[in-house]
Design an enzyme around this catalytic site. Structure first.
Site, PDB file in Angstrom:
ATOM      1  N   MET A  83      23.133  22.417  17.350  1.00  0.00           N
ATOM      2  CA  MET A  83      22.950  22.906  18.563  1.00  0.00           C
ATOM      3  C   MET A  83      23.956  22.918  19.638  1.00  0.00           C
ATOM      4  SD  MET A  83      18.860  24.045  18.836  1.00  0.00           S
ATOM      5  CE  MET A  83      18.483  22.532  19.518  1.00  0.00           C
ATOM      6  N   GLY A  84      24.809  22.169  19.199  1.00  0.00           N
ATOM      7  CA  GLY A  84      25.952  21.767  19.905  1.00  0.00           C
ATOM      8  C   GLY A  84      25.506  20.637  20.681  1.00  0.00           C
ATOM      9  N   LYS A  86      17.089  11.927  11.193  1.00  0.00           N
ATOM     10  CA  LYS A  86      16.387  11.806  12.585  1.00  0.00           C
ATOM     11  C   LYS A  86      15.402  12.816  12.821  1.00  0.00           C
ATOM     12  CE  LYS A  86      17.582  12.663  16.808  1.00  0.00           C
ATOM     13  NZ  LYS A  86      16.432  13.120  17.277  1.00  0.00           N
ATOM     14  N   GLN A 114      11.981  18.401  10.096  1.00  0.00           N
ATOM     15  CA  GLN A 114      12.824  19.368   9.641  1.00  0.00           C
ATOM     16  C   GLN A 114      13.693  19.318   8.379  1.00  0.00           C
ATOM     17  OE1 GLN A 114      15.533  21.130  12.656  1.00  0.00           O
ATOM     18  NE2 GLN A 114      17.272  19.820  12.068  1.00  0.00           N
ATOM     19  N   GLY A 130      26.398  11.300  15.877  1.00  0.00           N
ATOM     20  CA  GLY A 130      25.728  11.668  14.479  1.00  0.00           C
ATOM     21  C   GLY A 130      26.150  12.882  13.890  1.00  0.00           C
ATOM     22  N   HIS A 131      26.477  13.775  14.914  1.00  0.00           N
ATOM     23  CA  HIS A 131      27.059  15.182  14.015  1.00  0.00           C
ATOM     24  C   HIS A 131      28.231  14.715  13.707  1.00  0.00           C
ATOM     25  CE1 HIS A 131      24.635  16.914  17.533  1.00  0.00           C
ATOM     26  NE2 HIS A 131      24.181  17.474  16.626  1.00  0.00           N
ATOM     27  N   LEU A 161      27.690  17.985  20.844  1.00  0.00           N
ATOM     28  CA  LEU A 161      27.701  16.829  19.696  1.00  0.00           C
ATOM     29  C   LEU A 161      28.078  15.208  20.268  1.00  0.00           C
ATOM     30  CD1 LEU A 161      30.279  19.405  17.809  1.00  0.00           C
ATOM     31  CD2 LEU A 161      27.891  18.984  17.480  1.00  0.00           C
ATOM     32  N   HIS A 162      27.521  14.848  19.142  1.00  0.00           N
ATOM     33  CA  HIS A 162      27.670  13.135  19.354  1.00  0.00           C
ATOM     34  C   HIS A 162      27.912  12.390  18.197  1.00  0.00           C
ATOM     35  CE1 HIS A 162      23.617  13.249  17.443  1.00  0.00           C
ATOM     36  NE2 HIS A 162      23.355  13.763  18.267  1.00  0.00           N
ATOM     37  N   GLN A 164      13.370  28.243  18.613  1.00  0.00           N
ATOM     38  CA  GLN A 164      12.748  27.227  18.438  1.00  0.00           C
ATOM     39  C   GLN A 164      12.347  26.254  19.633  1.00  0.00           C
ATOM     40  OE1 GLN A 164      16.664  25.626  16.377  1.00  0.00           O
ATOM     41  NE2 GLN A 164      15.903  23.854  16.903  1.00  0.00           N
TER      42      GLN A 164
END
Ligand code: PAF
Length: 275
Positions: free
Chosen positions: A21-22, A140, A144, A27-28, A24-25, A52
């Site tokens: 969902m953008g 995380k 999901q 983790g992405h 970004l950090h 969602q």
């Protein structure tokens, strides 16, 4: 996007797909780096999926730093960024929704009714558009991950879901786009979530296997923390998401809390944590 993806697949190239969902950090970055290593082509989607978010959730104020995200993804060497408008994913004639079934009725799904219906619906559509051989999800968002794997199995989708371990800040806080909303005081408290999970994981290592007792360890540590309201602490089986009679290696200890107005989730897999 879909034509390009089909052409790559026809040419025999594997596509690694990272749905996001953008905002970004790191983790992405880890998801993209893994996709880059394992595929000839990498597509990243940036789409804040309205379906969602609940009516009282943060859809409108969810961060959308598209230019910074694009620069970041270009530096990571992705082949394509898919950044659709809402009506490209949900045109007026769009009617079908994915019913995620009973695994979506617990944990996050219980607190956020309709959330996983929205997630699985968009993920199914994104998979159709991106034609991936592999799709990358962070651990995380553990529930999901379980539900997306179920989607892939149930609909015989021709791709593999790759789970990537949670990336943490130096103080243990799980990386999340929502961390940016934390006030300095909340940011100081937030690493306590992972510390509490690790403490419980340590008690498991030394022989505590009663699920309620392990949950209690986490509750006791979090209850006193300033500004923290616990939504749930749950020790669950990694596939059924039900509480087992005894915790075993592989059981998941999951937490959701509100810190001020910010909802944070985290989890540890018992027997797998470096303590
Ligand atoms: O994990 C997320 O960022 C979202 O739930 C996803 C998978 C991109 C679907 O909108």
């Amino acid at each position: 996007m879909q034509e390009q993806a089909v052409a790559w697949r026809k040419a025999g190239e594997d596509i690694g797909f990272v749905p996001t969902m953008g905002a970004l950090h790191a983790g992405h970055d880890r998801l993209v780096a893994r996709a880059r290593r394992e595929n000839q082509r990498v597509i990243v989607s940036l789409f804040v999926n309205p379906a969602q978010f609940g009516p009282t959730e943060d859809f409108a104020r969810y961060p959308r730093p598209f230019d910074a995200d694009r620069v970041r993804l270009e530096a990571l060497g992705v082949d394509a960024i898919f950044h659709p408008a809402v009506d490209q994913i949900y045109p007026p004639a769009f009617k079908t929704r994915v019913d995620p079934g009973p695994l979506a009725e617990v944990l996050e799904g219980k607190s956020r009714p309709g959330h996983f219906k929205g997630v699985l619906t968009v993920v199914l559509k994104l998979f159709q558009i991106g034609q991936p051989k592999r799709a990358y999800f962070g651990q995380k968002d553990f529930q999901q991950l379980v539900l997306v794997r179920q989607l892939v199995r149930d609909f015989a989708l021709p791709l593999r879901i790759v789970a990537v371990p949670t990336v943490r800040e130096a103080d243990g806080l799980a990386m999340s786009s929502r961390n940016a909303y934390l006030s300095p005081a909340e940011r100081e408290v937030a690493p306590g979530i992972y510390r509490a999970l690790k403490t419980a994981a340590g008690r498991f290592e030394t022989g505590l296997t009663d699920p309620a007792a392990l949950e209690e360890v986490v509750r006791d540590l979090l209850e006193g923390a300033p500004g923290v309201a616990i939504d749930y602490v749950a020790l669950v089986d990694e596939t059924t998401l039900r509480r087992p009679v005894r915790a075993v290696a592989g059981s998941v200890l999951a937490v959701a809390v509100k810190l001020g107005s910010i909802r944070l989730i985290d989890n540890v897999v018992l027997g797998a944590e470096r303590l």
